[in-house]
Design an enzyme around this catalytic site. Structure first.
Site, PDB file in Angstrom:
ATOM      1  NE  ARG A  89      -2.480   5.190  -6.096  1.00  0.00           N
ATOM      2  CZ  ARG A  89      -2.511   6.004  -5.233  1.00  0.00           C
ATOM      3  NH1 ARG A  89      -3.194   6.041  -4.163  1.00  0.00           N
ATOM      4  NH2 ARG A  89      -1.947   7.232  -5.632  1.00  0.00           N
ATOM      5  CE1 TYR A 141      -9.591   3.515   8.043  1.00  0.00           C
ATOM      6  CE2 TYR A 141     -10.014   5.133   9.835  1.00  0.00           C
ATOM      7  CZ  TYR A 141      -9.095   4.528   9.042  1.00  0.00           C
ATOM      8  OH  TYR A 141      -7.717   4.866   9.092  1.00  0.00           O
ATOM      9  N   GLY A 148       0.830  -1.032  -0.134  1.00  0.00           N
ATOM     10  CA  GLY A 148      -0.035  -0.086   0.150  1.00  0.00           C
ATOM     11  C   GLY A 148       0.924   1.110  -0.006  1.00  0.00           C
ATOM     12  CG  ASP A 153      -0.354   0.975  -4.017  1.00  0.00           C
ATOM     13  OD1 ASP A 153      -1.361   0.501  -4.660  1.00  0.00           O
ATOM     14  OD2 ASP A 153      -0.154   1.766  -2.862  1.00  0.00           O
ATOM     15  N   GLY A 180       0.344   5.472  -1.301  1.00  0.00           N
ATOM     16  CA  GLY A 180      -0.930   6.322  -0.706  1.00  0.00           C
ATOM     17  C   GLY A 180      -0.201   7.497  -0.182  1.00  0.00           C
ATOM     18  CD  GLN A 181      -2.083  12.006   3.918  1.00  0.00           C
ATOM     19  OE1 GLN A 181      -3.072  11.092   4.472  1.00  0.00           O
ATOM     20  NE2 GLN A 181      -2.269  13.204   4.175  1.00  0.00           N
ATOM     21  CE  LYS A 213      -6.931   1.325   9.952  1.00  0.00           C
ATOM     22  NZ  LYS A 213      -5.942   0.844   9.338  1.00  0.00           N
ATOM     23  CG  ASP A 226      -5.589  -7.333  -4.886  1.00  0.00           C
ATOM     24  OD1 ASP A 226      -5.411  -6.944  -3.607  1.00  0.00           O
ATOM     25  OD2 ASP A 226      -6.283  -7.648  -5.719  1.00  0.00           O
TER      26      ASP A 226
HETATM   27  P1  NAD Z   1      -4.114   5.809   1.180  1.00  0.00           P
HETATM   28  O1  NAD Z   1      -5.503   5.668   0.639  1.00  0.00           O
HETATM   29  O2  NAD Z   1      -3.626   7.233   0.812  1.00  0.00           O
HETATM   30  O3  NAD Z   1      -3.253   4.696   0.589  1.00  0.00           O
HETATM   31  C1  NAD Z   1      -3.661   3.259   0.591  1.00  0.00           C
HETATM   32  C2  NAD Z   1      -2.975   2.686  -0.578  1.00  0.00           C
HETATM   33  O4  NAD Z   1      -3.249   1.401  -0.538  1.00  0.00           O
HETATM   34  C3  NAD Z   1      -3.170   3.276  -1.909  1.00  0.00           C
HETATM   35  O5  NAD Z   1      -1.866   3.489  -2.588  1.00  0.00           O
HETATM   36  C4  NAD Z   1      -4.021   2.001  -2.506  1.00  0.00           C
HETATM   37  O6  NAD Z   1      -3.792   1.981  -4.037  1.00  0.00           O
HETATM   38  C5  NAD Z   1      -3.335   0.866  -1.650  1.00  0.00           C
HETATM   39  N1  NAD Z   1      -4.213  -0.295  -1.910  1.00  0.00           N
HETATM   40  C6  NAD Z   1      -5.777  -0.358  -1.679  1.00  0.00           C
HETATM   41  N2  NAD Z   1      -6.306  -1.718  -1.836  1.00  0.00           N
HETATM   42  C7  NAD Z   1      -5.110  -2.331  -2.126  1.00  0.00           C
HETATM   43  C8  NAD Z   1      -4.839  -3.673  -2.361  1.00  0.00           C
HETATM   44  N3  NAD Z   1      -6.093  -4.648  -2.455  1.00  0.00           N
HETATM   45  N4  NAD Z   1      -3.578  -4.171  -2.550  1.00  0.00           N
HETATM   46  C9  NAD Z   1      -2.475  -3.323  -2.508  1.00  0.00           C
HETATM   47  N5  NAD Z   1      -2.316  -2.001  -2.465  1.00  0.00           N
HETATM   48  C10 NAD Z   1      -3.839  -1.551  -2.114  1.00  0.00           C
HETATM   49  O7  NAD Z   1      -4.033   5.686   2.642  1.00  0.00           O
HETATM   50  P2  NAD Z   1      -3.064   6.090   3.750  1.00  0.00           P
HETATM   51  O8  NAD Z   1      -3.811   7.631   4.299  1.00  0.00           O
HETATM   52  O9  NAD Z   1      -1.634   6.291   3.151  1.00  0.00           O
HETATM   53  O10 NAD Z   1      -3.239   5.081   4.939  1.00  0.00           O
HETATM   54  C11 NAD Z   1      -2.429   4.016   5.056  1.00  0.00           C
HETATM   55  C12 NAD Z   1      -2.721   3.178   6.300  1.00  0.00           C
HETATM   56  O11 NAD Z   1      -3.023   4.360   7.647  1.00  0.00           O
HETATM   57  C13 NAD Z   1      -4.332   2.779   6.160  1.00  0.00           C
HETATM   58  O12 NAD Z   1      -4.378   1.541   6.721  1.00  0.00           O
HETATM   59  C14 NAD Z   1      -5.085   3.997   7.213  1.00  0.00           C
HETATM   60  O13 NAD Z   1      -6.180   3.545   7.818  1.00  0.00           O
HETATM   61  C15 NAD Z   1      -3.989   4.083   8.138  1.00  0.00           C
HETATM   62  N6  NAD Z   1      -4.288   5.578   8.578  1.00  0.00           N
HETATM   63  C16 NAD Z   1      -4.014   6.763   7.943  1.00  0.00           C
HETATM   64  C17 NAD Z   1      -4.355   7.930   8.516  1.00  0.00           C
HETATM   65  C18 NAD Z   1      -4.393   9.142   7.682  1.00  0.00           C
HETATM   66  O14 NAD Z   1      -4.571  10.167   7.823  1.00  0.00           O
HETATM   67  N7  NAD Z   1      -3.451   9.057   6.387  1.00  0.00           N
HETATM   68  C19 NAD Z   1      -4.818   8.118   9.856  1.00  0.00           C
HETATM   69  C20 NAD Z   1      -5.015   7.018  10.441  1.00  0.00           C
HETATM   70  C21 NAD Z   1      -4.722   5.570  10.008  1.00  0.00           C
HETATM   71  N1  SER Z   2      -7.348  10.457   8.526  1.00  0.00           N
HETATM   72  C1  SER Z   2      -8.070   9.423   8.692  1.00  0.00           C
HETATM   73  C2  SER Z   2      -9.413   9.395   8.044  1.00  0.00           C
HETATM   74  O1  SER Z   2      -9.785  10.387   8.326  1.00  0.00           O
HETATM   75  C3  SER Z   2      -8.021   8.895  10.258  1.00  0.00           C
HETATM   76  O2  SER Z   2      -7.888   7.292  10.231  1.00  0.00           O
HETATM   77  O3  SER Z   2     -10.037   8.396   7.784  1.00  0.00           O
END
Ligand code: NAD
Ligand code: SER
Length: 312
Positions: free
Chosen positions: A36, A142, A8, A34, A11-12, A146, A52
Site C-alpha cells: 500500500r 493465524y 508491512g 508495503d 498498517g497499524q 504464528k 510485495d
Molecule cells: P496491519 O494489517 O495493520 O498491517 C499489515 C501491513 O502489511 C499492511 O499495511 C499491508 O498492506 C501490508 N502487507 C500485506 N501483505 C503484504 C505483502 N504481500 N507485501 C508487503 N506488505 C504487505 O497489521 P498490524 O496490526 O500492523 O500487524 C503487523 C504484525 O503484527 C502482523 O504480523 C500481526 O500479526 C502482528 N500482530 C499485530 C497485533 C495487533 O493487535 N495489531 C497483535 C499481535 C500481532
Molecule cells: N490483535 C491481533 C488479532 O486480533 C492479535 O494478534 O488478530
C-alpha cells in the site's frame, strides 16, 4: 549507523514503528515498504518503496542492494481476516518469514524483528496470567502460523546464529492508524463510535476478557527488545508481553466516565470463538527479567489518551 527496512509499514503497527524508528535513527535510515502507499504520515517524511513480501527474489535483490542491516517484518493477515482465507494467510504469514530468515542466515541482514501474537495460545492453555512456557494448541490459522513462525525463528537462531527477536503482542490499541482485521479491533473501533455516535455494537460478548496494550507501550517494547544486548535475549521464539486486560463491559464502563450517555450492545459473531480460545491475561515476568520490560499504560490511561485523540 544501521539501515532499517520495515516491511508491512503502512498498517497499524508499521505506521507508528516507522515514525518512532525515524525519530531515533534519522528519517533517511528507515525505509518503509508495503504493497500500500496510503499512509502519508510515513511516505512523506522518509524513504518508501513498494514491495510485495511474497516476491522473494525482488525482496532479496532490494535488501542486498540497499545493504539493509535490520528488518522489521510486519506484513501478515491478522486473525479474523485469516479465518476467511486460510490458504492465503498461511502463505503470506510463512513465506515472507522464510525469505527474511534466509537472508539473515546468509549474512545479508544483522537483526530481524518478527511479531508473534497471543494467538499462539489456544483453548487448552491456562487462560489467566498465561505463562511464557505452557501448553500451546492454537485453533486458528493465524495462531498456527504464528506458532510455526516462532518455532522457525528459534530454529534459525540455534542452528544458524540468526539474531531474530520477537514479541507475542496482545491486542494493540492506537489512534494514529487503524487496525487491520483482528479479533481485538473492537477495542479501537469503540472509541471512534463512542465519540461520533455515543453508542457501539460489540462483536464480542460483554465478559470476554483479552490481553491488550496501548501502542506506545508496544512500540517502546519493540525498540527496547531490539536494542537489548544479544546475551540478554534468552527467548528466541517470542516473549510474552502484558499491557492491561479488560472485557468489553469493563472498557465501556471506563468510557462512560468520559461519555456518560455511551451505550454498548453485544452481537457476537465468528470472532467470539477466536477470542474464547485466547488468554484473558498474560504473565510477562520473563521479559521483565531479561530486558527490563515494564508497561506504562493501564486501562484507565489508555482510555483517556484514546478519547483525547481519536477524531469524532
Ligand atoms: P496491519 O494489517 O495493520 O498491517 C499489515 C501491513 O502489511 C499492511 O499495511 C499491508 O498492506 C501490508 N502487507 C500485506 N501483505 C503484504 C505483502 N504481500 N507485501 C508487503 N506488505 C504487505 O497489521 P498490524 O496490526 O500492523 O500487524 C503487523 C504484525 O503484527 C502482523 O504480523 C500481526 O500479526 C502482528 N500482530 C499485530 C497485533 C495487533 O493487535 N495489531 C497483535 C499481535 C500481532
Ligand atoms: N490483535 C491481533 C488479532 O486480533 C492479535 O494478534 O488478530
Amino acid at each position: 549507523m544501521s539501515k532499517i527496512l520495515v516491511l508491512g509499514s503502512c498498517g497499524q503497527i508499521g505506521t507508528e514503528l516507522v515514525l518512532a524508528l525515524r525519530h531515533k535513527h534519522g528519517n533517511q535510515q528507515v525505509i518503509a515498504a508495503d504493497l500500500r502507499d496510503d499512509s502519508p504520515q510515513i511516505i512523506n517524511n522518509g524513504p518508501y518503496v513498494k514491495l510485495d513480501v511474497l516476491q522473494r527474489e525482488e525482496v532479496r535483490t532490494y535488501i542486498i542492494g540497499q545493504k539493509i542491516d535490520e528488518v522489521y517484518l510486519l506484513a501478515a493477515l491478522l486473525s479474523a481476516t485469516a479465518e476467511k482465507n486460510p490458504d492465503f494467510a498461511w502463505k503470506l504469514n510463512m513465506e515472507g518469514l522464510f525469505t527474511i530468515l534466509d537472508l539473515a542466515k546468509e549474512g545479508h541482514i544483522k537483526k530481524v524483528f518478527w511479531p508473534s501474537s497471543i494467538a499462539v495460545f489456544g483453548p487448552t492453555t491456562p487462560a489467566n496470567s498465561t505463562p511464557q512456557h505452557t501448553i500451546m494448541e492454537p485453533s486458528t490459522v493465524y495462531g498456527i502460523s504464528k506458532q510455526a513462525g516462532e518455532r522457525w525463528c528459534e530454529y534459525y537462531h540455534h542452528k544458524f546464529g540468526v539474531d531474530v527477536r520477537s514479541i507475542r503482542y496482545p491486542g494493540l490499541i492506537s489512534y494514529k492508524s487503524l487496525p487491520g482485521g483482528g479479533t481485538t479491533d473492537y477495542a479501537v473501533d469503540i472509541f471512534y463510535k463512542a465519540k461520533s455516535e455515543g453508542k457501539f455494537s460489540c462483536f464480542l460478548t460483554e465478559n470476554t476478557a483479552l490481553p491488550m496494550m496501548f501502542m506506545d507501550d508496544a512500540i517502546r517494547g519493540t525498540i527496547e527488545l531490539m536494542e537489548a544486548p544479544a546475551e540478554n535475549i534468552k527467548i528466541r521464539s517470542a516473549y510474552n508481553l502484558a499491557g492491561c486486560s479488560f472485557t468489553p463491559a469493563e472498557l465501556a464502563a471506563e468510557i462512560k466516565l468520559f461519555v456518560p450517555n455511551f451505550h454498548i450492545d453485544y452481537q457476537p459473531d465468528f470472532r467470539q470463538a477466536i477470542a474464547d480460545s485466547w488468554p484473558n491475561s498474560i504473565d510477562d515476568s520473563q521479559a521483565q527479567k531479561d530486558w527490563g520490560w515494564k508497561a506504562q499504560f493501564d486501562t484507565k490511561a489508555l482510555v483517556r489518551v484514546m478519547l483525547e485523540n481519536v477524531n469524532s
